[in-house]
Design a protein around this motif. Structure first.
Motif, PDB file in Angstrom:
ATOM      1  N   GLU A   1      12.609  11.506   2.298  1.00 34.89           N
ATOM      2  CA  GLU A   1      13.208  12.727   1.748  1.00 34.89           C
ATOM      3  C   GLU A   1      14.186  13.361   2.724  1.00 34.89           C
ATOM      4  OE1 GLU A   1      10.201  15.457   0.507  1.00 34.89           O
ATOM      5  OE2 GLU A   1      10.091  14.640  -1.524  1.00 34.89           O
ATOM      6  N   LYS A   2      13.787  13.446   3.997  1.00 34.46           N
ATOM      7  CA  LYS A   2      14.644  14.080   5.003  1.00 34.46           C
ATOM      8  C   LYS A   2      15.915  13.267   5.219  1.00 34.46           C
ATOM      9  CE  LYS A   2      14.617  16.161   9.603  1.00 34.46           C
ATOM     10  NZ  LYS A   2      13.835  16.419  10.837  1.00 34.46           N
ATOM     11  N   GLY A   3      15.783  11.946   5.296  1.00 38.17           N
ATOM     12  CA  GLY A   3      16.955  11.095   5.499  1.00 38.17           C
ATOM     13  C   GLY A   3      17.925  11.175   4.340  1.00 38.17           C
ATOM     14  N   ILE A   4      17.397  11.136   3.101  1.00 42.60           N
ATOM     15  CA  ILE A   4      18.249  11.227   1.908  1.00 42.60           C
ATOM     16  C   ILE A   4      18.921  12.596   1.835  1.00 42.60           C
ATOM     17  CG2 ILE A   4      18.221  11.216  -0.617  1.00 42.60           C
ATOM     18  CD1 ILE A   4      15.859   9.177  -0.382  1.00 42.60           C
ATOM     19  N   SER A   5      18.171  13.642   2.190  1.00 40.05           N
ATOM     20  CA  SER A   5      18.720  15.002   2.197  1.00 40.05           C
ATOM     21  C   SER A   5      19.860  15.122   3.203  1.00 40.05           C
ATOM     22  CB  SER A   5      17.612  16.005   2.517  1.00 40.05           C
ATOM     23  OG  SER A   5      18.127  17.297   2.633  1.00 40.05           O
ATOM     24  N   ASN A   6      19.692  14.528   4.383  1.00 40.31           N
ATOM     25  CA  ASN A   6      20.752  14.558   5.401  1.00 40.31           C
ATOM     26  C   ASN A   6      22.001  13.825   4.918  1.00 40.31           C
ATOM     27  OD1 ASN A   6      19.088  15.969   7.127  1.00 40.31           O
ATOM     28  ND2 ASN A   6      18.432  14.163   8.295  1.00 40.31           N
TER      29      ASN A   6
ATOM     30  N   GLU B   1      15.705   9.535  12.680  1.00 45.55           N
ATOM     31  CA  GLU B   1      15.145   8.592  13.660  1.00 45.55           C
ATOM     32  C   GLU B   1      14.400   7.477  12.921  1.00 45.55           C
ATOM     33  OE1 GLU B   1      14.782   7.377  17.608  1.00 45.55           O
ATOM     34  OE2 GLU B   1      15.851   9.119  16.804  1.00 45.55           O
ATOM     35  N   PRO B   2      14.657   6.200  13.258  1.00 47.10           N
ATOM     36  CA  PRO B   2      13.956   5.093  12.595  1.00 47.10           C
ATOM     37  C   PRO B   2      12.439   5.191  12.784  1.00 47.10           C
ATOM     38  CG  PRO B   2      15.848   4.279  13.822  1.00 47.10           C
ATOM     39  CD  PRO B   2      15.670   5.714  14.222  1.00 47.10           C
ATOM     40  N   VAL B   3      11.705   4.602  11.844  1.00 47.77           N
ATOM     41  CA  VAL B   3      10.246   4.580  11.956  1.00 47.77           C
ATOM     42  C   VAL B   3       9.757   3.139  11.862  1.00 47.77           C
ATOM     43  CG1 VAL B   3       9.932   6.881  10.996  1.00 47.77           C
ATOM     44  CG2 VAL B   3       9.926   4.902   9.457  1.00 47.77           C
ATOM     45  N   ALA B   4       8.530   2.937  12.327  1.00 45.17           N
ATOM     46  CA  ALA B   4       7.906   1.613  12.267  1.00 45.17           C
ATOM     47  C   ALA B   4       6.787   1.650  11.225  1.00 45.17           C
ATOM     48  CB  ALA B   4       7.387   1.223  13.643  1.00 45.17           C
TER      49      ALA B   4
ATOM     50  N   ASN C   1       7.000   9.180   2.818  1.00 42.32           N
ATOM     51  CA  ASN C   1       7.802   9.833   1.777  1.00 42.32           C
ATOM     52  C   ASN C   1       8.603  10.994   2.355  1.00 42.32           C
ATOM     53  OD1 ASN C   1       8.498  10.339  -1.125  1.00 42.32           O
ATOM     54  ND2 ASN C   1       7.441  12.257  -0.703  1.00 42.32           N
ATOM     55  N   ALA C   2       7.980  11.762   3.256  1.00 40.88           N
ATOM     56  CA  ALA C   2       8.686  12.878   3.901  1.00 40.88           C
ATOM     57  C   ALA C   2       9.850  12.372   4.739  1.00 40.88           C
ATOM     58  CB  ALA C   2       7.705  13.668   4.768  1.00 40.88           C
ATOM     59  N   TRP C   3       9.656  11.231   5.403  1.00 43.05           N
ATOM     60  CA  TRP C   3      10.735  10.626   6.207  1.00 43.05           C
ATOM     61  C   TRP C   3      11.902  10.233   5.294  1.00 43.05           C
ATOM     62  CZ3 TRP C   3      12.476   5.444   6.090  1.00 43.05           C
ATOM     63  CH2 TRP C   3      13.361   5.099   7.113  1.00 43.05           C
TER      64      TRP C   3
ATOM     65  N   ASN D   1       0.794  -1.231   0.000  1.00 40.28           N
ATOM     66  CA  ASN D   1       0.000   0.000   0.000  1.00 40.28           C
ATOM     67  C   ASN D   1       0.826   1.281   0.000  1.00 40.28           C
ATOM     68  OD1 ASN D   1      -2.311  -1.633   0.199  1.00 40.28           O
ATOM     69  ND2 ASN D   1      -2.199  -1.656   2.428  1.00 40.28           N
ATOM     70  N   VAL D   2       2.036   1.236   0.589  1.00 43.88           N
ATOM     71  CA  VAL D   2       2.846   2.458   0.723  1.00 43.88           C
ATOM     72  C   VAL D   2       4.002   2.456  -0.270  1.00 43.88           C
ATOM     73  CG1 VAL D   2       4.252   3.846   2.291  1.00 43.88           C
ATOM     74  CG2 VAL D   2       2.197   2.707   3.143  1.00 43.88           C
ATOM     75  N   TRP D   3       4.720   1.355  -0.370  1.00 40.13           N
ATOM     76  CA  TRP D   3       5.876   1.310  -1.266  1.00 40.13           C
ATOM     77  C   TRP D   3       5.481   1.472  -2.733  1.00 40.13           C
ATOM     78  CZ3 TRP D   3      10.093  -2.755   0.439  1.00 40.13           C
ATOM     79  CH2 TRP D   3      10.532  -2.425   1.735  1.00 40.13           C
ATOM     80  N   VAL D   4       4.251   1.181  -3.087  1.00 41.17           N
ATOM     81  CA  VAL D   4       3.825   1.281  -4.483  1.00 41.17           C
ATOM     82  C   VAL D   4       3.504   2.720  -4.900  1.00 41.17           C
ATOM     83  CG1 VAL D   4       2.899  -1.049  -4.578  1.00 41.17           C
ATOM     84  CG2 VAL D   4       1.425   0.809  -3.831  1.00 41.17           C
ATOM     85  N   GLN D   5       3.397   3.624  -3.938  1.00 42.06           N
ATOM     86  CA  GLN D   5       3.087   5.009  -4.285  1.00 42.06           C
ATOM     87  C   GLN D   5       4.259   5.611  -5.064  1.00 42.06           C
ATOM     88  OE1 GLN D   5       1.514   7.316  -1.029  1.00 42.06           O
ATOM     89  NE2 GLN D   5       0.341   5.573  -0.219  1.00 42.06           N
ATOM     90  N   PRO D   6       3.976   6.302  -6.165  1.00 41.88           N
ATOM     91  CA  PRO D   6       5.032   6.722  -7.109  1.00 41.88           C
ATOM     92  C   PRO D   6       6.236   7.413  -6.469  1.00 41.88           C
ATOM     93  CG  PRO D   6       2.876   7.196  -8.023  1.00 41.88           C
ATOM     94  CD  PRO D   6       2.636   6.715  -6.619  1.00 41.88           C
ATOM     95  N   LYS D   7       6.018   8.384  -5.569  1.00 42.12           N
ATOM     96  CA  LYS D   7       7.133   9.118  -4.971  1.00 42.12           C
ATOM     97  C   LYS D   7       7.994   8.192  -4.121  1.00 42.12           C
ATOM     98  CE  LYS D   7       4.752  13.604  -4.728  1.00 42.12           C
ATOM     99  NZ  LYS D   7       4.235  14.652  -3.816  1.00 42.12           N
TER     100      LYS D   7
END
Length: 658
Positions: A650-655, A634-637, A646-648, A555-561
């Motif tokens: 983006e922030k990790g990749i940006s860091n 910070e890791p997420v579950a 997606n925001a999580w 449901n989440v990984w299939v979203q385009p972004k």
């Protein structure tokens, strides 16, 4: 320094500064039934919001609860299987199967007999628990039973587990509703199967004969209607009694085990092959003629008893056509795990058989509108034979999945079904003749329509050989990953994620179906590749039987972004904490969390890594880290909101880029 960090981690875990959870507490007790017979009682207290899975879970589902009793010296003898409570059953949309679980508390019981001089018995329970957002990896807990102390004499007749009553919440209501839906589906399948049985050459010609008997024997119309109703009820009683016998002979525990037991599935496969061969004309399955003669002689008695024996005579005489259908229904209903399933199935089947006999006997004038007997009856029988043959391979597939032999992988299964329904189409078009077929001068419109339907179905399945999902039959073939080409034909060495650059898949990596995400299952190889290509690492602590992990992937990984980032911006390392493959001898080490125990399985290695390094033991858990193995964020579950996930990312990749 590393020792200090490790000690600090353990201190944090001890003080509670972590996500370590233990939602199930186990206790044991013993009841004495006789001088040598005891009942071992194992109780699980489950924290609110969590659920513990049953011992009986279908293939490719969550990890079931299992008990192992250590009797190396042969001092004890186990009597029967470990029993459990009724629990709750839901139709899980992720695993696409009915799954049984327990909430709040659960009780398991095992009868044992002392055969030696030991009075202490040790055991182990292996289990998996989940809540709405996470699952724990497979956990083992030691059990100990002292048969010499605190043994209270118990009444053996009360040794069955009684379901624990609790307040009914939404989940309980849903599970009961789902259970009812399962029984309703059994009823309707059996009901329509009964109508199919009516259209066979053993049953259909019996209708006018029976009606003629009631017309001649009844003094008036009212008596005819009464006798017809008694006749219909007698048919229902006979078949329902058969369902009750199956339920009583097997028992609830055996019925629950059918779906995962290799030998049951192989036996059902052979049984359905025999039924199919019978319908296709190889031979006829018949009960002894003496049975029919004895029952028929009793039908002359008259009255209610005589009518009942007439119904019994119908069941015996028509057995060569109804037997395979009844047998298949009983197999299907029993394999569903419900003790009332065979009874409900026989109720539906007998109701469909009884209604036409009773109605035509009550209103004989309707006979004029009935189609005449002919070769079309044998055609119906042959079509049922092809359907029996197709269903047989489902049970063979179940056995293959349990044993993980990979003999009947998805492509082979689909190819077999294409062949079966393709040949069925040719048969209906009159291109193939079977032993009992009448000469065919022309094809009726109905036969042509049925042939086109079979051919369309066969053509529909062909793309499944190249990885198409085939949603219409998703419950029958093996899952997508259980195939020769889990990423689709043509993507064994090259995948769509890398095809643009014509890069080969690196050593230790694979394309995760169905998204074609480049993924590693080995921590060190994934880290080395990330350093080579200069990308951040995303560790996915997951499990083969983790429901919420599959929800995230579907449901989440299939979203385009999200999918774009997982394919192009990170290196994915999926670590399965329930991987039961054994570690190489050189990799077996002592557990740091459980002194005295060794890490024997791959899953144990990743589970301990997650617990020590990230102070958590639930899945899914996602970690973004750099090449120095430091967290970027910070890791997420479990994060069902795609925008938030997606925001999580983006922030990790940006860091990482900073």
């Amino acid at each position: 320094m590393k020792k200090l960090i490790f000690l600090f981690s353990l201190l944090c875990i001890t003080l509670g500064y972590s996500q370590i959870v233990e939602p199930v507490k186990w206790t044991t007790s013993v009841d004495k039934i006789s001088e040598i017979k005891y009942k071992l009682i194992i109780k699980a207290t489950i924290d609110a919001g969590w659920h513990l899975y049953s011992q009986n879970v279908p293939d490719n589902g969550p990890i079931p609860t299992s008990f192992i009793f250590d009797d190396a010296e042969g001092a004890f003898k186990l009597i029967g299987n470990t029993s459990e409570e009724e629990g709750h059953t839901i139709d899980d949309p992720i695993f696409e199967m009915e799954i049984k679980f327990f909430e709040n508390n659960a009780t398991f019981e095992q009868l044992v007999e002392i055969t030696g001089d030991k009075t202490t018995l040790n055991g182990v329970v292996e289990f998996m628990v989940c809540d709405d957002s996470k699952c724990l990896p497979t956990t083992e807990v030691d059990l100990k039973f002292n048969l010499s102390d605190n043994a209270v004499v118990a009444d053996d007749s009360k040794s069955k587990v009684v379901e624990v009553t609790s307040s009914v919440d939404t989940n309980t209501k849903d599970s009961k509703s789902s259970s009812k839906k399962g029984l309703w589906s059994i009823f309707f399948i059996a009901f329509f199967s009964g109508f199919a049985a009516l259209l066979t050459p053993c049953v259909f010609p019996m209708i006018p004969m029976t009606v003629s008997f009631f017309t001649k024997q009844s003094k008036n119309k009212a008596a005819g209607i009464k006798n017809a109703i008694i006749y219909g009820i007698s048919i229902i009683v006979i078949y329902v009694l058969l369902g009750i016998m199956v339920s009583l002979i097997f028992g609830a525990d055996a019925l629950n085990a059918l779906s995962t037991n290799v030998w049951f599935n192989l036996a059902f496969f052979i049984l359905l092959l025999v039924f199919a061969a019978s319908f296709l004309g190889a031979f006829e399955i018949m009960l002894p003629n003496s049975w029919a003669n004895k029952v028929d002689s009793q039908a002359d008695r008259g009255g209610i008893l005589g009518i009942f024996f007439m119904a019994l005579a119908l069941a015996i005489v028509s057995f060569s056509c109804t037997g395979p259908i009844v047998g298949t229904l009983l197999v299907q209903a029993a394999a569903g795990g419900s003790q009332v399933g065979p009874i409900i199935g026989m109720l539906g089947f007998s109701l469909a058989i009884a209604l036409p006999f009773a109605l035509f006997a009550a209103f004989p004038g309707w006979l004029n509108s009935m189609p005449k007997s002919g070769g079309w009856l044998n055609t119906v029988k042959v079509v049922l034979g092809f359907l029996e043959l197709a269903l047989a391979f489902k049970f063979l597939s179940n056995a293959d999945l349990v044993l993980q032999l990979h003999w009947l992988e998805r492509e082979v299964f689909i190819a077999i079904w294409i062949a079966i329904f393709g040949v069925l189409a040719f048969y209906l078009f009159g291109k193939i003749q079977l032993p009992h077929d009448s000469p065919l001068k022309h094809i009726s419109v109905g036969r042509l329509g049925l042939g086109l339907l079979a051919l369309t179905f066969a053509l529909y399945m062909i793309p499944g050989l190249w990885g198409a999902p085939l949603n219409l039959i998703s419950a029958f073939p093996p899952p997508q990953h259980y195939s020769e080409s889990p990423y689709g034909v043509g993507f064994t060495q090259l995948g769509s994620a890398l095809a643009a650059n014509h890069e080969e898949i690196p050593e230790g990596a694979h394309l995760m179906a169905p998204h074609d995400i480049l993924a590693f299952n080995d921590y060190d190889k994934g880290l080395a590749y990330a350093k080579k290509v200069g990308k951040p690492i995303m560790i996915d602590f997951t499990g083969h039987a983790c429901v919420n992990c599959r929800k995230m992937e579907m449901n989440v990984w299939v979203q385009p972004k999200v999918l774009q980032k997982l394919k192009n911006d990170v290196v994915l390392i999926s670590l399965y904490v329930d991987d039961k493959r054994e570690l190489a001898a050189i990799d077996i080490v002592d557990s740091k969390l459980k002194p005295g125990k060794k890490l024997k399985y791959i899953g144990q290695k990743w589970s301990e890594l997650q617990t020590i390094k990230y102070k958590a033991n639930t899945q899914p858990m996602y970690v973004l880290m750099d090449h120095n193995e430091e967290n970027l964020i910070e890791p997420v579950a479990y994060t069902p909101d795609g925008e938030e996930y997606n925001a999580w990312l983006e922030k990790g990749i940006s860091n990482f880029k900073k």
